[in-house]
Design an enzyme around this catalytic site. Sequence first.
Site, PDB file in Angstrom:
ATOM      1  N   ASP A  60      25.185 -59.089  58.073  1.00 50.08           N
ATOM      2  CA  ASP A  60      25.235 -58.874  59.523  1.00 50.08           C
ATOM      3  C   ASP A  60      25.147 -60.245  60.204  1.00 50.08           C
ATOM      4  O   ASP A  60      25.040 -61.283  59.539  1.00 50.08           O
ATOM      5  CB  ASP A  60      24.127 -57.923  59.968  1.00 50.08           C
ATOM      6  CG  ASP A  60      22.741 -58.434  59.600  1.00 50.08           C
ATOM      7  OD1 ASP A  60      22.613 -59.609  59.202  1.00 50.08           O
ATOM      8  OD2 ASP A  60      21.777 -57.656  59.695  1.00 50.08           O
ATOM      9  N   ASP A 242      25.714 -48.446  56.644  1.00 51.06           N
ATOM     10  CA  ASP A 242      24.565 -49.036  55.951  1.00 51.06           C
ATOM     11  C   ASP A 242      23.321 -48.384  56.513  1.00 51.06           C
ATOM     12  O   ASP A 242      23.300 -47.979  57.684  1.00 51.06           O
ATOM     13  CB  ASP A 242      24.478 -50.545  56.182  1.00 51.06           C
ATOM     14  CG  ASP A 242      23.979 -50.873  57.572  1.00 51.06           C
ATOM     15  OD1 ASP A 242      24.772 -50.800  58.525  1.00 51.06           O
ATOM     16  OD2 ASP A 242      22.774 -51.182  57.727  1.00 51.06           O
ATOM     17  N   CYS A 280      20.919 -33.166  40.162  1.00 56.07           N
ATOM     18  CA  CYS A 280      21.198 -34.607  40.139  1.00 56.07           C
ATOM     19  C   CYS A 280      21.392 -35.127  38.712  1.00 56.07           C
ATOM     20  O   CYS A 280      20.724 -34.680  37.781  1.00 56.07           O
ATOM     21  CB  CYS A 280      20.052 -35.357  40.814  1.00 56.07           C
ATOM     22  SG  CYS A 280      20.272 -37.145  40.838  1.00 56.07           S
ATOM     23  N   CYS A 282      21.181 -38.511  37.980  1.00 56.01           N
ATOM     24  CA  CYS A 282      20.715 -39.904  37.891  1.00 56.01           C
ATOM     25  C   CYS A 282      19.728 -40.091  36.738  1.00 56.01           C
ATOM     26  O   CYS A 282      19.190 -39.130  36.186  1.00 56.01           O
ATOM     27  CB  CYS A 282      20.097 -40.371  39.217  1.00 56.01           C
ATOM     28  SG  CYS A 282      18.366 -39.951  39.434  1.00 56.01           S
ATOM     29  N   CYS A 285      16.267 -38.418  37.269  1.00 53.56           N
ATOM     30  CA  CYS A 285      16.249 -36.957  37.132  1.00 53.56           C
ATOM     31  C   CYS A 285      16.480 -36.522  35.688  1.00 53.56           C
ATOM     32  O   CYS A 285      16.054 -35.446  35.289  1.00 53.56           O
ATOM     33  CB  CYS A 285      17.277 -36.333  38.068  1.00 53.56           C
ATOM     34  SG  CYS A 285      16.744 -36.410  39.799  1.00 53.56           S
ATOM     35  N   HIS A 311      16.511 -42.891  42.579  1.00 55.75           N
ATOM     36  CA  HIS A 311      17.061 -41.561  42.853  1.00 55.75           C
ATOM     37  C   HIS A 311      17.695 -41.476  44.239  1.00 55.75           C
ATOM     38  O   HIS A 311      18.805 -40.959  44.397  1.00 55.75           O
ATOM     39  CB  HIS A 311      15.981 -40.480  42.722  1.00 55.75           C
ATOM     40  CG  HIS A 311      16.454 -39.167  43.265  1.00 55.75           C
ATOM     41  ND1 HIS A 311      17.258 -38.308  42.542  1.00 55.75           N
ATOM     42  CD2 HIS A 311      16.313 -38.594  44.490  1.00 55.75           C
ATOM     43  CE1 HIS A 311      17.570 -37.266  43.289  1.00 55.75           C
ATOM     44  NE2 HIS A 311      17.007 -37.402  44.472  1.00 55.75           N
TER      45      HIS A 311
END
Lengths: 348, 348
Positions: A60, A242, A280, A282, A285, A311
């Site tokens: 930014d 974002d 999930c 991931c 998980c 996660h």
Amino acid sequence: MPVGTAATVKGLTQDALEELGAGIILANTYHLSLRPGHELIRKLGGLHRFMAWPRAILTDSGGFQVFSLSELRKITDTGVTFRSHLDGSEHLLTPEKAVEIQMALGSDIAMVLDECIATPASRDVAEAAMKRTTLWARRARDYFTEKAGRNGDSGAAQWQFGIVQGATFAELRRESARQLLEMDFPGYAVGGLAVGEPHAVTCEMTGEAAALLPRDRPRYLMGVGRPEQIADYVSLGIDMMDCVLPTRAARHACIYTSEGRVLIKNARYAQDERPLDTACSCAVCKRYTRAYLRHLFAAGEITAAILATHHNVHFYLDIMRQIREAIGFGNLAKFSSAMHARYASGPA
Amino acid sequence: MPVGTAATVKGLTQDALEELGAGIILANTYHLSLRPGHELIRKLGGLHRFMAWPRAILTDSGGFQVFSLSELRKITDTGVTFRSHLDGSEHLLTPEKAVEIQMALGSDIAMVLDECIATPASRDVAEAAMKRTTLWARRARDYFTEKAGRNGDSGAAQWQFGIVQGATFAELRRESARQLLEMDFPGYAVGGLAVGEPHAVTCEMTGEAAALLPRDRPRYLMGVGRPEQIADYVSLGIDMMDCVLPTRAARHACIYTSEGRVLIKNARYAQDERPLDTACSCAVCKRYTRAYLRHLFAAGEITAAILATHHNVHFYLDIMRQIREAIGFGNLAKFSSAMHARYASGPA
């Protein structure tokens, strides 16, 4: 884009970010220019090399943090004078300086300096800030164009995005967009939204701006959003966002799941052997239970933040994957309704 | 053994521990019995399942923490009464209770309850504590033997280790070891050392005990040590150690390297593009620079602790790998001297 304020996404290593499939992260120019300093980062080969992250980085302009974090701001057409939140030292940030700092960082996408105002704002205040944003964007564009040719590799490879302002006034948003279009940026952002106004207003203003921005260039809505809002923004033409929400919420034991928010410190999870999110895939998980995560948060362990952040960032990146899929199947509106329904009620 | 006090090695996920090659970790019975509670962990299938760690776990008896962390200790031959450091609740820990808790946790190696004393101690105090430790070990052994047959899978698969006490008195150490040997433990620990006495005394006492303990069973020196001391203990016959040093030092920006300690917050590392340890093959040294680690610590980022811990634990596990290699080549003494030389001077 996961937010890596100080050249790190809090709680995740770069290895983990790669595993999660993050293709781009955001880093904050304000923080990095004060610590460790953009000149140091330039000397060490730029931000990519400094943080060992070969994938894309957006920086930014530093403007938003100057307006929200620092003290003693004084704004003129020249730029904004402020005191560092770290040591009180005085700095002047100008449109040209924001370009220079981001060239030193060597990010892939650099943002122009814009004027961020307190909200809600009157039309007069909003119009003045929008006009100054246009003025600054012009100077930033000229300076960037002039420098890019003779600033070596990092500068030459950088893209510069303009930022549409105009608060909650549709006419100002359209005027801002039209003025920026004349400067021919390779991408455009919409700023100054999701700062307290109702979601419907955020959507209306985003729609006004996005409709005028070229479809073949990235359209970036800054600083959003909640899980159920993301598809709304995409349906208005937004390609990039974002937000610190997935990482910040994770550190506060707020877990995003396909069934809504889970406040994992709640006693009801003490013996819950399910993963954080049964739907999930991931790494967290796959391996750990809610009972274990609850214990780690109760004990104040660092590992709690690491696992929860992993996660939540996976959840957010997965929303975008699901959105792309939904667009392919022509059912984005259905996906959006389902997300709103799941997140309509309070956290579990 | 990396120390995972509250069922997590602070700053490392279980995935990371596996990647680092940790074959066994230590967990603290005192902490886990108070939070989340051993009955909860038993209900959730034991500590292995609770923390999703299929490799080996050693649990201590809880005694050391009762003596060092809790308030209002009252010791009798029955056991020790104490107040929790978390909520002030009163608990009685007996030799039998320590066995029970560790059976509930289902660790692979359980330690007997021993009496830990303040140091330096007089011979009388040390002898009384050693005799009580023997008494408690006998009760713990009997109770364990009785229970192991009818406590289901986790109890049956557990090994129980005795602990040699005797402070800094060689005669007491030998007497303690001889008394424990009669109880036929599958492994033996040496406790109450490295608590302030000179390294030479630690070595002398360790040697006295280890010389009497069977070479074909694991000999475990509790709560050690500094990198340059580890080979000394191995040369005295020690096979196992645990220590919070690599993880705790990492969180305080103290990095262990093949050239000695590096205090990474030091300004001299601000532009240092070398890895933490140029001789290290860990994932952190492969990817990141000292300059980046210094920045993360200066900015107070969680990621600093994650990366530094990863490296330090790798360094410690690598010391053991190097020691095994040195033994194979018959040059352990040489390795030990080199380590002492590197760590003789202060940190860099």
